[in-house]
Scaffold this active site. Structure first.
Site, PDB file in Angstrom:
ATOM      1  N   SER A 238      40.276  24.327  20.794  1.00 39.48           N
ATOM      2  CA  SER A 238      40.770  23.578  19.665  1.00 39.48           C
ATOM      3  C   SER A 238      39.665  23.887  18.628  1.00 39.48           C
ATOM      4  CB  SER A 238      40.522  22.074  20.074  1.00 39.48           C
ATOM      5  OG  SER A 238      38.973  21.806  20.184  1.00 39.48           O
ATOM      6  N   LYS A 239      39.722  23.347  17.564  1.00 41.28           N
ATOM      7  CA  LYS A 239      38.712  23.406  16.231  1.00 41.28           C
ATOM      8  C   LYS A 239      37.375  23.462  16.582  1.00 41.28           C
ATOM      9  CE  LYS A 239      40.607  24.152  12.251  1.00 41.28           C
ATOM     10  NZ  LYS A 239      40.426  25.699  12.189  1.00 41.28           N
TER      11      LYS A 239
END
Ligand code: GLU
Length: 466
Positions: A238-239
């Protein structure tokens, strides 16, 4: 030859991410390996969140990675009549029915089920009502109450689901828009898709989709669900783990070859081989070699691969990928040949095009600024007379290549009775402003006589004026 049809159906609600790109790549490689068609389909039924910019961003990223599609892009919102036709088939065969339960009613029943410790699911209140379509009515798929549905997955093996766990799924919403599980099945049937290869976050949707195929009397495609990609901490990528969008990697100076090579190894392997050319990938790719456990994306590996591909390319091939990075730094007025010469000296020293563009600075500016500490240490008054000699020898030199330069410098050190080491760093500082650079003769050759002489003169001036 059997005819393979695969598809990549992104929802255009953002850019193409690492996970999606890997799915697209696996489909693409599988299709190119087996011979067939690879379809791009835009799943834009979430009208609120879908945007044209996302469609463009996804296609740009696929083009950058050279994941060429043979058909499409198709847009689901242009195919509403096809979904209606299939919805009618399901209604006519008794496999779907109109439901007018309101959200409030559904909510109440859900709460009651939970209070009684039952798993909340649609209990079939409208199953026997035989409603026709109408305002605020949704179309539900009539799922079997008993029995099991088996997903035979190429990657995961057989997975069995209890039908009693599956709801009477909404397949067409009250606004007439089909839901994902229905639209995807209709599309895959009508587009002749033979292999559905996608992320394993869709495993739980698959039994629902299988039931719809069966209700329509259609042959099932082969399914292959690819395990997730994790970050180094073993949680889903994820980010938090850094950039997730493919085009951000382009901006960070990665080559598409490196990203493709990195992506393919997220789940797929061929012995312990790490580096694959595209043609080798096409030749070797099989779904059977996709592993069962999540794979881990690391920046270190991507950097390593990128350094490899930067090193391997002919310098001329790097000129146009590098130009935008140079332009960002306002280094614009050099010829392709000059850039290729400079690139050649930096290929073994750069992990990314950003690093390379930064290191190009001294090749690109008209005048270098001296790093004060380097100038202080190396541009000493004593070196002035050495510079004078070098300037006069180089000015007389006809051919300005590595060999003749080496001869000249050998002669200079012999004449002065000093070691080459004594003059290398001062010359380097005069030419590049700093104490680290590619080989001295390489950079002299690239910079050319005029620029080298000017830079040495500036160095000489410094030795006199300090
Ligand atoms: N639009 C879905 C997604 O982006 C497609 C899933 C599928 O391949 O069926 O996840």
């Amino acid at each position: 030859m059997e005819h393979i049809v695969t598809r990549f159906p992104p929802s255009p609600t953002g850019s193409l991410h690492i996970g999606g790109a890997r799915t697209a790549l696996f489909n693409w490689l599988f299709t190119r390996n087996r011979g067939g068609r690879f379809i791009l389909r835009i799943e834009d039924t979430d009208v609120e969140r879908s945007t044209d910019e996302s469609v463009k961003a996804i296609m740009d990223a696929m083009e950058w990675l050279e994941l060429t599609w043979d058909e499409g892009p198709y847009f689901q919102t242009n195919r509403l009549d096809v979904y209606s036709e299939y919805a009618k088939k399901l209604v006519d065969s008794g496999n779907a029915y109109w439901c007018q339960c309101t959200p409030e009613e559904l909510e109440m029943r859900r709460n009651a089920a939970m209070a009684e410790g039952r798993k909340p699911k649609y209990e079939g209140a409208c199953r026997t009502k035989a409603f026709g379509p109408g305002p605020n009515r949704v179309l539900r798929f009539r799922a079997p109450d008993t029995g099991t549905t088996v997903l035979r997955d190429i990657i995961k093996g057989a997975i069995e689901f209890d039908n009693s766990e599956l709801d009477d799924l909404v397949i067409v919403k009250s606004d007439g828009i089909p839901t994902y599980n229905f639209a995807v099945v209709v599309d895959d049937i009508t587009m002749g898709v033979t292999h559905v290869i996608r992320g394993d976050d869709h495993v739980n949707n698959t039994p629902r989709q299988i039931l719809i195929y069966q209700a329509l009397g259609e042959k099932l495609p082969e399914f292959g669900h690819v395990p997730m990609i994790h970050g180094e901490d073993r949680s889903p990528l994820s980010k938090r783990h850094g950039a997730t969008s493919v085009m951000e990697y382009k901006k960070m100076g990665f080559l598409p070859e490196a990203l493709v090579n990195c992506l393919v190894r997220l789940g797929w392997s061929y012995g312990d081989q790490e580096i694959f050319s595209r043609s080798e990938l096409i030749e070797k790719f099989t779904l059977e070699n996709i592993g069962k456990s999540p794979s881990i994306f690391t920046m270190e590996k991507l950097l390593w691969l990128n350094a490899h591909y930067i090193k391997e390319k002919r310098p001329e091939e790097l000129v146009s990928p590098l130009r935008p990075f140079l332009a960002l730094r306002n280094y614009t007025d050099k010829s392709d040949a000059y850039l290729a010469g400079a690139i050649r000296t930096l290929q073994t020293r750069s992990h990314t095009l950003v690093e390379m563009a930064d290191a190009m600075r001294f090749y690109m500016v008209d005048e270098v600024e001296f790093d004060p500490a380097a100038a202080d240490e190396f541009l000493t008054p004593e070196i002035g007379k050495v510079f004078e000699l070098i300037i006069s020898e180089l000015s007389n030199l006809e051919t300005f290549d590595e060999n003749s330069l080496e001869t000249v410098f050998r002669k200079i050190v012999a004449d002065l009775g000093i070691k080459f080491g004594k003059i290398a760093q001062p010359v380097r500082v005069a030419l590049t402003g700093a104490t680290k650079s590619p080989g001295l003769f390489e950079i002299i050759e690239v910079l050319g006589k005029k620029s080298v002489v000017e830079r040495l003169q500036k160095g000489l001036k410094y030795t006199r004026e300090r």
